[in-house]
Scaffold this motif. Structure first.
Motif, mmCIF file in Angstrom:
data_model
loop_
_atom_site.group_PDB
_atom_site.id
_atom_site.type_symbol
_atom_site.label_atom_id
_atom_site.label_comp_id
_atom_site.label_asym_id
_atom_site.label_seq_id
_atom_site.Cartn_x
_atom_site.Cartn_y
_atom_site.Cartn_z
ATOM 1 N N SER A 180 -5.196 -20.399 26.539
ATOM 2 C CA SER A 180 -4.785 -19.303 27.432
ATOM 3 C C SER A 180 -3.383 -19.442 28.018
ATOM 4 O O SER A 180 -3.118 -20.360 28.802
ATOM 5 N N PRO A 181 -2.484 -18.495 27.685
ATOM 6 C CA PRO A 181 -1.148 -18.529 28.282
ATOM 7 C C PRO A 181 -1.172 -18.133 29.743
ATOM 8 O O PRO A 181 -0.357 -18.595 30.543
ATOM 9 N N TYR A 182 -2.137 -17.268 30.104
ATOM 10 C CA TYR A 182 -2.245 -16.842 31.510
ATOM 11 C C TYR A 182 -2.700 -18.033 32.373
ATOM 12 O O TYR A 182 -2.184 -18.275 33.446
ATOM 13 N N GLU B 124 -14.103 -10.034 33.979
ATOM 14 C CA GLU B 124 -14.643 -11.017 33.028
ATOM 15 C C GLU B 124 -13.521 -11.724 32.271
ATOM 16 O O GLU B 124 -13.621 -11.944 31.052
ATOM 17 N N LYS B 125 -12.440 -12.010 32.996
ATOM 18 C CA LYS B 125 -11.320 -12.704 32.349
ATOM 19 C C LYS B 125 -11.031 -14.000 33.104
ATOM 20 O O LYS B 125 -11.298 -14.106 34.305
ATOM 21 N N LEU B 126 -10.440 -14.945 32.400
ATOM 22 C CA LEU B 126 -9.891 -16.129 33.053
ATOM 23 C C LEU B 126 -8.377 -16.024 32.940
ATOM 24 O O LEU B 126 -7.879 -15.282 32.077
ATOM 25 N N PRO B 127 -7.584 -16.720 33.796
ATOM 26 C CA PRO B 127 -8.006 -17.757 34.740
ATOM 27 C C PRO B 127 -8.676 -17.183 35.986
ATOM 28 O O PRO B 127 -8.376 -16.070 36.410
ATOM 29 N N GLU C 208 -6.654 -12.694 38.149
ATOM 30 C CA GLU C 208 -5.418 -12.060 37.699
ATOM 31 C C GLU C 208 -4.253 -13.014 37.991
ATOM 32 O O GLU C 208 -3.863 -13.222 39.121
ATOM 33 N N SER C 209 -3.756 -13.653 36.919
ATOM 34 C CA SER C 209 -2.830 -14.785 37.061
ATOM 35 C C SER C 209 -1.502 -14.400 37.698
ATOM 36 O O SER C 209 -0.908 -15.179 38.433
ATOM 37 N N HIS C 210 -1.042 -13.183 37.442
ATOM 38 C CA HIS C 210 0.385 -12.925 37.676
ATOM 39 C C HIS C 210 0.722 -12.896 39.173
ATOM 40 O O HIS C 210 -0.136 -12.817 40.021
ATOM 41 N N ASP D 127 3.694 -11.338 30.644
ATOM 42 C CA ASP D 127 2.278 -10.949 30.638
ATOM 43 C C ASP D 127 2.054 -9.750 29.717
ATOM 44 O O ASP D 127 1.046 -9.665 29.013
ATOM 45 N N VAL E 108 -2.522 -10.546 22.389
ATOM 46 C CA VAL E 108 -3.980 -10.778 22.380
ATOM 47 C C VAL E 108 -4.660 -9.658 21.585
ATOM 48 O O VAL E 108 -5.515 -9.903 20.741
ATOM 49 N N PRO F 24 -13.879 -17.615 27.034
ATOM 50 C CA PRO F 24 -14.230 -16.390 27.778
ATOM 51 C C PRO F 24 -14.886 -15.322 26.915
ATOM 52 O O PRO F 24 -15.459 -14.368 27.413
ATOM 53 N N TRP F 25 -14.778 -15.509 25.589
ATOM 54 C CA TRP F 25 -15.359 -14.533 24.652
ATOM 55 C C TRP F 25 -16.805 -14.845 24.338
ATOM 56 O O TRP F 25 -17.500 -14.056 23.724
HETATM 57 N N1 LIG Z 1 -4.083 -9.981 33.213
HETATM 58 C C1 LIG Z 1 -4.924 -11.156 33.095
HETATM 59 C C2 LIG Z 1 -5.135 -11.472 31.619
HETATM 60 C C3 LIG Z 1 -6.085 -12.674 31.417
HETATM 61 C C4 LIG Z 1 -6.725 -12.662 30.052
HETATM 62 O O1 LIG Z 1 -6.562 -11.704 29.265
HETATM 63 N N2 LIG Z 1 -7.465 -13.767 29.740
HETATM 64 C C5 LIG Z 1 -8.213 -13.830 28.465
HETATM 65 C C6 LIG Z 1 -8.229 -15.240 27.915
HETATM 66 S S1 LIG Z 1 -6.720 -15.702 27.121
HETATM 67 O O2 LIG Z 1 -6.359 -14.566 26.274
HETATM 68 O O3 LIG Z 1 -5.764 -15.895 28.182
HETATM 69 O O4 LIG Z 1 -6.992 -16.926 26.377
HETATM 70 C C7 LIG Z 1 -9.650 -13.458 28.753
HETATM 71 O O5 LIG Z 1 -10.255 -13.974 29.686
HETATM 72 N N3 LIG Z 1 -10.205 -12.598 27.876
HETATM 73 C C8 LIG Z 1 -11.616 -12.249 27.944
HETATM 74 C C9 LIG Z 1 -11.803 -10.764 27.944
HETATM 75 O O6 LIG Z 1 -10.767 -10.033 27.894
HETATM 76 O O7 LIG Z 1 -12.965 -10.335 27.956
HETATM 77 C C10 LIG Z 1 -4.253 -12.331 33.835
HETATM 78 O O8 LIG Z 1 -3.019 -12.298 33.932
HETATM 79 O O9 LIG Z 1 -4.957 -13.233 34.295
#
Ligand SMILES: N[C@@H](CCC(=O)N[C@@H](CS(=O)(=O)O)C(=O)NCC(=O)O)C(=O)O
Length: 225
Positions: A10-12, A48-51, A64-66, A110, A117, A34-35
């Motif tokens: 994960s870059p975020y 439902e996203k990380l971080p 939301e990382s940013h 981002d 992605v 996360p998938w």
């Molecule tokens: N805008 C979000 C994007 C985070 C994101 O897209 N995370 C991905 C993982 S990764 O692409 O960073 O490895 C995720 O959790 N995706 C799961 C999903 O979208 O259901 C942030 O900045 O935190």
């Protein structure tokens, strides 16, 4: 102690891991996919996203990382900067142009991540299911963003850091997106297209907090696409 839900590529999440390391903040790293249905992200983040940064109470979660100051509730990088201002990862408000530029760079990074992605998962579909126009659209956004990064870095004339010759969120965001880009799209010729950007990125990657958070692939069990 805080817990950070992260994923190895994960870059975020890497932006947050570098910021925590730079600020010397101890935390528990909870690495997930996360998938996969096993992920815990949905317990803390409706997207439902990380971080996701989980605080000492084990319940309060920042996601939301940013960095987006004054967006309620605060996002991870903004929250970190507010709660642990030293060392600062943004130029001071007394240098508002540099501060706003650092945030603009993160927005572009981002956006590149978001487009890549989408393109990455389109690539996972069988050829008969892939939408080439969709892939081309996402790659066009990413290429445009990378070109902007290369222009900004070239304008910094070989400086180790993009802004004010000290590490900022801009450097962290650029290294995170380029590290992930190289991992997931190794065939892309951006490093030969933009020599200055590649050299700047390789310089950043030697820094301890970057070297310790380099992205690595993850294997997903569940089918996503
Ligand atoms: N805008 C979000 C994007 C985070 C994101 O897209 N995370 C991905 C993982 S990764 O692409 O960073 O490895 C995720 O959790 N995706 C799961 C999903 O979208 O259901 C942030 O900045 O935190």
């Amino acid at each position: 102690m805080w817990t950070l839900i992260s994923a190895t590529p994960s870059p975020y999440a890497r932006k947050v891991r570098i910021a925590l390391a730079e600020k010397g903040i101890p935390f528990t790293l909870q690495t997930e996919v996360p998938w996969d249905s096993t992920t815990k992200t949905k317990l803390y983040n409706p997207l439902e996203k990380l971080p996701v940064l989980i605080l000492d109470d084990g319940k309060t979660a920042i996601y939301e990382s940013h960095y987006r100051q004054y967006v309620q509730p605060g996002t991870v990088m903004e929250w970190l900067e507010a709660k642990h201002p030293e060392p600062a990862l943004l130029p001071p408000a007394t240098n508002m142009d540099d501060r706003l530029f650092a945030k603009q760079v993160e927005v572009v990074c981002d956006g590149i991540c978001d487009a890549l992605v989408l393109a990455f998962f389109e690539k996972q579909r069988g050829p008969e299911k892939q939408s080439q126009p969709w892939m081309a659209r996402q790659m066009r956004k990413a290429d445009g963003g990378i070109q902007a990064l290369a222009t900004w870095v070239d304008n910094a004339q070989g400086a180790e850091y993009l802004i004010g010759n000290q590490l900022t969120l801009a450097d962290i965001a650029i290294a995170s997106v380029l590290g992930w880009f190289s991992l997931r799209f190794p065939e892309h010729p951006w490093q030969s297209q933009y020599i200055g950007l590649a050299m700047y990125w390789k310089g950043l990657e030697t820094r301890k907090s970057f070297a310790e958070t380099r992205p690595s692939p993850q294997t997903t069990k569940d089918s996503i696409v």
